[in-house]
Design an enzyme around this catalytic site. Structure first.
Site, PDB file in Angstrom:
ATOM      1  N   SER A 544       0.835  -1.195   0.000  1.00  0.00           N
ATOM      2  CA  SER A 544       0.000   0.000   0.000  1.00  0.00           C
ATOM      3  C   SER A 544       0.876   1.253   0.000  1.00  0.00           C
ATOM      4  O   SER A 544       1.699   1.427  -0.899  1.00  0.00           O
ATOM      5  CB  SER A 544      -0.941  -0.041   1.200  1.00  0.00           C
ATOM      6  OG  SER A 544      -1.957   0.926   1.069  1.00  0.00           O
ATOM      7  N   GLU A 627      -6.172  -6.645  -7.512  1.00  0.00           N
ATOM      8  CA  GLU A 627      -5.489  -5.378  -7.769  1.00  0.00           C
ATOM      9  C   GLU A 627      -4.333  -5.486  -8.757  1.00  0.00           C
ATOM     10  O   GLU A 627      -3.750  -4.465  -9.126  1.00  0.00           O
ATOM     11  CB  GLU A 627      -4.940  -4.790  -6.454  1.00  0.00           C
ATOM     12  CG  GLU A 627      -5.992  -4.385  -5.453  1.00  0.00           C
ATOM     13  CD  GLU A 627      -5.398  -3.743  -4.210  1.00  0.00           C
ATOM     14  OE1 GLU A 627      -4.158  -3.642  -4.128  1.00  0.00           O
ATOM     15  OE2 GLU A 627      -6.164  -3.349  -3.325  1.00  0.00           O
ATOM     16  N   HIS A 655      -6.650  -6.238  -1.026  1.00  0.00           N
ATOM     17  CA  HIS A 655      -5.529  -5.372  -0.653  1.00  0.00           C
ATOM     18  C   HIS A 655      -4.649  -6.031   0.415  1.00  0.00           C
ATOM     19  O   HIS A 655      -3.424  -6.027   0.309  1.00  0.00           O
ATOM     20  CB  HIS A 655      -6.068  -4.035  -0.151  1.00  0.00           C
ATOM     21  CG  HIS A 655      -5.056  -2.943  -0.110  1.00  0.00           C
ATOM     22  ND1 HIS A 655      -4.457  -2.432  -1.247  1.00  0.00           N
ATOM     23  CD2 HIS A 655      -4.523  -2.247   0.923  1.00  0.00           C
ATOM     24  CE1 HIS A 655      -3.615  -1.484  -0.915  1.00  0.00           C
ATOM     25  NE2 HIS A 655      -3.622  -1.352   0.393  1.00  0.00           N
TER      26      HIS A 655
END
Length: 706
Positions: A544, A627, A655
């Site tokens: 992230s 993702e 995530h």
């Protein structure tokens, strides 16, 4: 094994609460119960299974506003949802654990079973996107303290269950077709309140009908993961009242729910972030120091006997993590750790009006992950750098902490590397900290390769944000590990009125990323100055925001010799791969270049794709299938320039990856990657022979391209 379940409309891609096929309850009961304490020799080498199979309750994001346990009305018990991963079966065990707080009886499981309930988010106007994190709502107590209500998921649907303390079997009390959350009892104990989002399910049905004539490509798309839109916002949350006598739910207003809960009509300021009321109608609350700066510093305010009392000193300022009044009108104040205070937690007590100010009870590097008042004592979830989460009782007179529940007593048998808290100030005057872990057999004078893990360092040092970089396992392999905690945002960003405005400040000349990276480099220099790190052998990791820092580091520094990312990437095309909602937001509100424009000057300090012609640092990417498309441009650009890059895509992941089998694979490959590129070591595991052969080819191709 863990599997992607269908939504209630049969829509696999909008499986917002991923189901987990689980072991049989008897087997799970054995796995969940804490073992008998053994000799804490600290001599057994640590393994990946020791970390992955820890018994957990809550998450690293727990706070006193969202604790990982609940306390009985009489203060005698704590209740929590205990979980334990099994990487071989790729599943989890779940159980409702009852913990006697007096220490006279062993904890016991009141119910065993259920599936992983996955938290969802609504990013950038799209709805119901899974996060990979678990829903960790603790059981809630009936007013008479005889019954617990809790969420349990079976066969892909979450229901409300209840169980008593009398030993009778738990039972399901709802037949819902939508997802319940936020359980609470009425004051009478005859009604259970919970929230739902029924319009989300209706939106899924509407999208199914829309598909017959084609989906309009608009801001509803999260196209990095889905090939169809998500239900349109706004999606109101309903409050439901379940009559336990009839089993019939009805929708009530927030005012009706407050009356059912028996809440006192206190005039709590609307801007209050945390608040607590005393038995004599005293009030304590935390709000922004300035109303025009809602993201700025906060201040504790206290009201007693109808007037506001001044609170002086640093204890009255952020970060205040919790407030409690006891029966004698004693106020307890918990200050959390942050970058400026070196990650330290502190507990204070104060009798407003009778004492001049708060008095310190406890100051520690440990993470106090939520507390509650049980009689005269505080019960807190507590972690140290080398000890997983436990429940402790804190004496309000002395601050002394006593463990009342340790679900991982066997972990004391594992040999761990020493952890040291480092604090520093960088060249711009920005303060932050990190935890440096050395190999268990470190000897004076030794210098080790360094691995940087990001971007929050508090509590037990397991695997960094996302738990993919096993800190103690890396230390056992001979690495020094710096778990870096990012600094506070710049005052200019904190002074803005919204997250979008703050992000615009940070994106301008990538000042936010430069601030983080400058602080990180100062931390690395601090570790090197201790004489325990080989400055020529440094690897960096991140998920992230940490992954964004990895990108910036590889582009703007030459000190890193290998890297691993868990998400990727900030690149021109990636901005629009996520869909119109995200693309429009970052262009209009944040300041990214619009699609079709020449944005190379903007992207030069941050984009891997734009800088691929000069990047040769070996890069491994472990990406979720929800993702990975955002990394395609960077991966293709690096490959076209013979950069040593390898990318793995994990199915049914978001995530934060939640599959135990995936975490086990990631742990092993991450260590093998750093061994190969930093130390020239090749794994002798036959199952890694194909990997090692590919990495040799990458190394040769990269060498030829130089």
């Amino acid at each position: 094994m863990v599997k992607r379940s269908l939504s209630i409309a049969g829509w696999a891609l909008l499986a917002c609460m991923t189901g987990v096929a689980h072991a049989t309850p008897p087997a799970c009961g054995e796995r969940l119960l804490p073992p008998s304490p053994g000799a804490a020799t600290g001599q057994r080498p640590i393994t990946a299974h020791d970390l992955i199979e820890l018994r957990d309750f809550g998450t690293m994001f727990d706070t006193s506003r969202r604790p990982s346990f609940s306390l009985s009305p009489d203060g005698r018990y704590a209740a929590l949802i205990l979980r334990r991963a099994d990487p071989e079966r790729d599943d989890y065990c779940f159980g409702v654990m009852l913990v006697p707080l007096d220490g006279r009886a062993d904890p016991r499981l009141l119910d065993v079973g259920g599936e992983f309930i996955q938290a969802v988010t609504d990013p950038y106007g799209v709805t119901g996107v899974p996060s990979g994190l678990p829903v960790t709502e603790p059981p809630v107590w009936s007013p008479d303290g005889t019954t617990l209500a809790y969420l349990r998921r079976d066969k892909g649907q979450t229901q409300i269950w209840r169980v008593g303390l009398d030993g009778a079997p738990a039972r399901q009390i709802t037949q819902l077709t939508t997802e319940p959350r936020n359980l609470a009892w009425s004051k009478s104990g005859s009604i259970l309140l919970f929230t739902t989002r029924r319009l989300f399910d209706a939106g899924v049905d509407e999208i199914e009908r829309e598909g017959r004539s084609g989906f309009l490509y608009d801001e509803r798309f999260w196209s990095v993961a889905y090939s169809r839109p998500t239900p349109r916002l706004p999606l109101p949350t309903e409050i439901n009242a379940l009559d336990l006598a009839t089993g019939g739910p009805r929708i009530v207003t927030s005012e009706q729910a407050a009356i059912l809960r028996g809440e006192r009509s206190m005039q709590i300021p609307a801007e209050a972030r945390i608040s607590a009321t005393s038995p004599s109608a005293g009030l304590a609350w935390v709000a922004s120091e300035r109303a025009d700066r809602p993201r700025g510093p906060t201040l504790l305010r206290v009201q007693a006997a109808g007037k506001e009392l001044p609170c002086h000193g640093e204890v009255c300022h952020e970060p205040i993590a919790g407030l409690w009044w006891n029966a004698e009108d004693m106020l307890f104040i918990l200050r959390g750790g942050n970058a400026d205070n070196g990650g330290r937690s502190a507990l204070y007590r104060w009798r407003p009006g009778a004492e001049p100010g708060p008095r310190l009870l406890l100051d520690t590097e440990d993470f106090l992950a939520g507390c509650g008042l049980a009689g005269t004592s505080l019960i807190c979830a507590r972690e140290s750098a080398t000890r997983p989460r436990v429940l402790v009782r804190i004496d309000p007179g002395t601050g002394r902490s006593t463990t009342v529940f340790d679900p991982n007593r066997q972990f004391a048998e594992v040999r761990l590397g020493k952890a040291e808290r480092l604090t520093w100030t960088d060249r711009d005057g920005v303060r932050t900290y990190g935890d440096l872990v050395l190999p268990p057999d470190h000897k004076p004078g030794q210098r080790h390769p360094l691995i940087v893990v990001q971007y929050i360092s508090r509590g037990f040092l397991r695997g960094g944000q996302g738990d993919e970089y096993p800190i103690q396992l890396l230390a056992s392999r001979g690495y020094a590990v710096l778990n870096f905690n990012w600094p506070a945002e710049a005052p200019a960003a904190a002074a803005t009125g919204s997250d979008e405005a703050a992000q615009r400040v940070k994106v301008s000349n990538w000042s936010g990323r430069r601030r983080i990276f400058t602080a990180l480099e100062a931390g690395i220099d601090t570790a090197i100055a201790k004489g325990v790190v080989d400055p020529a052998l440094i690897g960096i990791t991140g998920l992230s925001d940490g992954a964004s820092t990895v990108q910036f580091a590889l582009i703007n520094s030459t000190r890193f010799k290998a890297a691993i990312m868990s998400t990727c990437c900030d690149d021109p095309n990636a901005v629009f791969n996520a869909g119109p909602g995200y693309g429009n937001n970052v262009v209009k509100d944040v300041g990214y270049p619009p699609a079709g424009s020449d944005g190379r000057a903007f992207w030069r300090p941050q984009s891997i794709a734009v800088n691929a012609d000069r990047l040769k640092v070996p890069l491994l990417m472990h990406l979720p299938d929800g993702e990975f498309r955002m990394a395609q441009e960077a991966f293709a650009a690096l490959r076209s320039h013979d950069a040593p890059v390898e990318m793995y895509v994990f199915p049914d992941e978001w995530h934060t990856k939640h599959h135990p089998a995936h975490r086990l694979a990631i742990y092993g490959r991450n260590i093998a990657w750093f061994d190969f590129w930093l130390r020239g070591l090749e794994s002798d595991d036959p199952e890694r022979s194909a990997e090692i052969a590919r990495w040799k080819l990458l190394r040769d191709a990269s060498a030829r391209a130089l």
